[in-house]
Write a protein that holds these residues in place. Sequence first.
Motif, mmCIF file in Angstrom:
data_model
loop_
_atom_site.group_PDB
_atom_site.id
_atom_site.type_symbol
_atom_site.label_atom_id
_atom_site.label_comp_id
_atom_site.label_asym_id
_atom_site.label_seq_id
_atom_site.Cartn_x
_atom_site.Cartn_y
_atom_site.Cartn_z
ATOM 1 N N MET A 78 0.797 -1.233 0.000
ATOM 2 C CA MET A 78 0.000 0.000 0.000
ATOM 3 C C MET A 78 0.830 1.285 0.000
ATOM 4 S SD MET A 78 -3.223 -0.833 2.501
ATOM 5 C CE MET A 78 -4.484 -2.008 2.015
ATOM 6 N N PRO A 79 1.947 1.369 0.725
ATOM 7 C CA PRO A 79 2.710 2.623 0.727
ATOM 8 C C PRO A 79 3.141 3.019 -0.682
ATOM 9 C CG PRO A 79 3.452 1.174 2.488
ATOM 10 C CD PRO A 79 2.525 0.367 1.639
ATOM 11 N N ARG A 80 3.136 4.324 -0.944
ATOM 12 C CA ARG A 80 3.406 4.829 -2.284
ATOM 13 C C ARG A 80 4.849 5.264 -2.493
ATOM 14 N NH1 ARG A 80 -1.653 8.743 -1.492
ATOM 15 N NH2 ARG A 80 -0.548 8.776 0.504
ATOM 16 N N ASN A 81 5.615 5.401 -1.413
ATOM 17 C CA ASN A 81 7.008 5.827 -1.552
ATOM 18 C C ASN A 81 7.804 5.314 -0.359
ATOM 19 O OD1 ASN A 81 6.574 7.723 0.669
ATOM 20 N ND2 ASN A 81 5.498 8.999 -0.853
ATOM 21 N N LEU A 86 8.571 3.280 5.282
ATOM 22 C CA LEU A 86 9.227 3.347 6.584
ATOM 23 C C LEU A 86 8.204 3.571 7.692
ATOM 24 C CD1 LEU A 86 11.808 3.437 8.294
ATOM 25 C CD2 LEU A 86 11.917 5.900 7.824
ATOM 26 N N GLU A 87 7.209 4.417 7.435
ATOM 27 C CA GLU A 87 6.169 4.670 8.436
ATOM 28 C C GLU A 87 5.403 3.393 8.765
ATOM 29 O OE1 GLU A 87 3.666 7.801 7.044
ATOM 30 O OE2 GLU A 87 5.027 9.384 7.709
ATOM 31 N N SER A 121 17.439 3.856 2.596
ATOM 32 C CA SER A 121 17.124 4.916 1.628
ATOM 33 C C SER A 121 16.592 6.179 2.299
ATOM 34 C CB SER A 121 16.097 4.406 0.607
ATOM 35 O OG SER A 121 14.861 4.110 1.237
ATOM 36 N N GLU A 122 15.820 6.028 3.388
ATOM 37 C CA GLU A 122 15.236 7.187 4.055
ATOM 38 C C GLU A 122 16.142 7.762 5.141
ATOM 39 O OE1 GLU A 122 12.378 8.561 2.905
ATOM 40 O OE2 GLU A 122 12.693 7.009 1.368
#
Length: 425
Positions: A78-81, A86-87, A121-122
Amino acid sequence: MLNTVQPLHYDRPAPVRPPAPERLTDPIIATRYRGLSLTSHFQPIFSIAHGRAVGYEGLIRAQHADGTAEPPAALLAMPRNGHECLELDRTCRTLHVHNFARQATGQAWLFLNLNSQYLVSEQPDIGFTRNLLQASGIPAHRLVIEIIESEVSDHAQLKRFISHFRQLGCLIAIDDFGAGHSNFDRIWDLEPDIVKIDRRLIQDAGNSRRVERILTGMVSLLHEAGSLVVVEGVESEHEALVAIAANADMVQGFYFAKPQAHINASQNFATTFDSLLRGQQWKSVKRNADLQHYVREIEGLFRQAVANFASSQQVEQSSGVLFSDPRTVRCYLLNEAGYQVSRNVYAPHYQQQLNARFAPLLCGDNANWSHRHYHYRALKQPGVIQISRPYLSVADSRMCITVSQTVKVGGTLYVFCCDLDWQEQ
């Protein structure tokens, strides 16, 4: 009912205080994510030697308002980025830590999957896990961080995060090893405390003796590297026996227990593991018996060949009696130092099967086999027939068994050897 908390924030640890001891039996915690209710399930990880759960892997579960389940893979897509990934990853870890803390688990580990790709990456604040542990009351030494090493291209950054978790006091596990592009050089470099073998390997090993030998060798190599080994995905008694035979330290899978929201640390699995260990001992005895039976019919011929060589000192002439058995591949003679002092004498029926691709290895003249068990065991027990375990022959890259025995000729000690073809069952 579930205790529900508000969606979690990611620039600071979730504001949940450590539960008081009397609240360990409270209902588990859930949170909301894009209209879904998220909560934790835990699957036990068992020590084979101890016969009990020594850890639990936290797994996310999602439900719609009507109670239907959302598959974990669909949730994680579901996450888009990277930031949203990470969230969600932090949301899952926060849920698992607090739900684990609310249950009686003794000193057991909590295994947490960490999305190392987006962690790198984040590059978030590395204090998140420290603050989460402080908020939950779980000591760092009970947390095992699971990482899929093949997901990360920035290896240096991954090592820095691993170093941070180690400084906290956490253990590091490499997950899904043996799948995809897993490499042993990463094991040497990352030095994980635990390596979890991918479930596909135990499934394949359960159907193939060749893969079972590979699994055993892999476990041995990981032990040499200083890592404990967990075999994942064990779904049958046969696979459990294969994992035990491979000398794995721990096992995980549906055969033992499915993931559940509530941890039952008092459940006794000692009887299950006692039965498995007895089964493995029986399998070992049976394999040895099968090996003895396989060779028994040729032992008489082998004694004749050794006696003929003792009187004639002619390897080729003495070997002829053995070639009446279709399993015989070759005969050869070693001296006490292990050097081959005769050429390979091949059975006539095997000559046609010789593979020219291995021509550089087919000639054994002056080769030294002193490191082979069939040589040093024969010297250790003079006059007693030795039967090797099945192994890959360097002469033609085929599985074989070697029958060997010492023979004394003119005061000189030799080892007479006969290789038998071994077909995998």
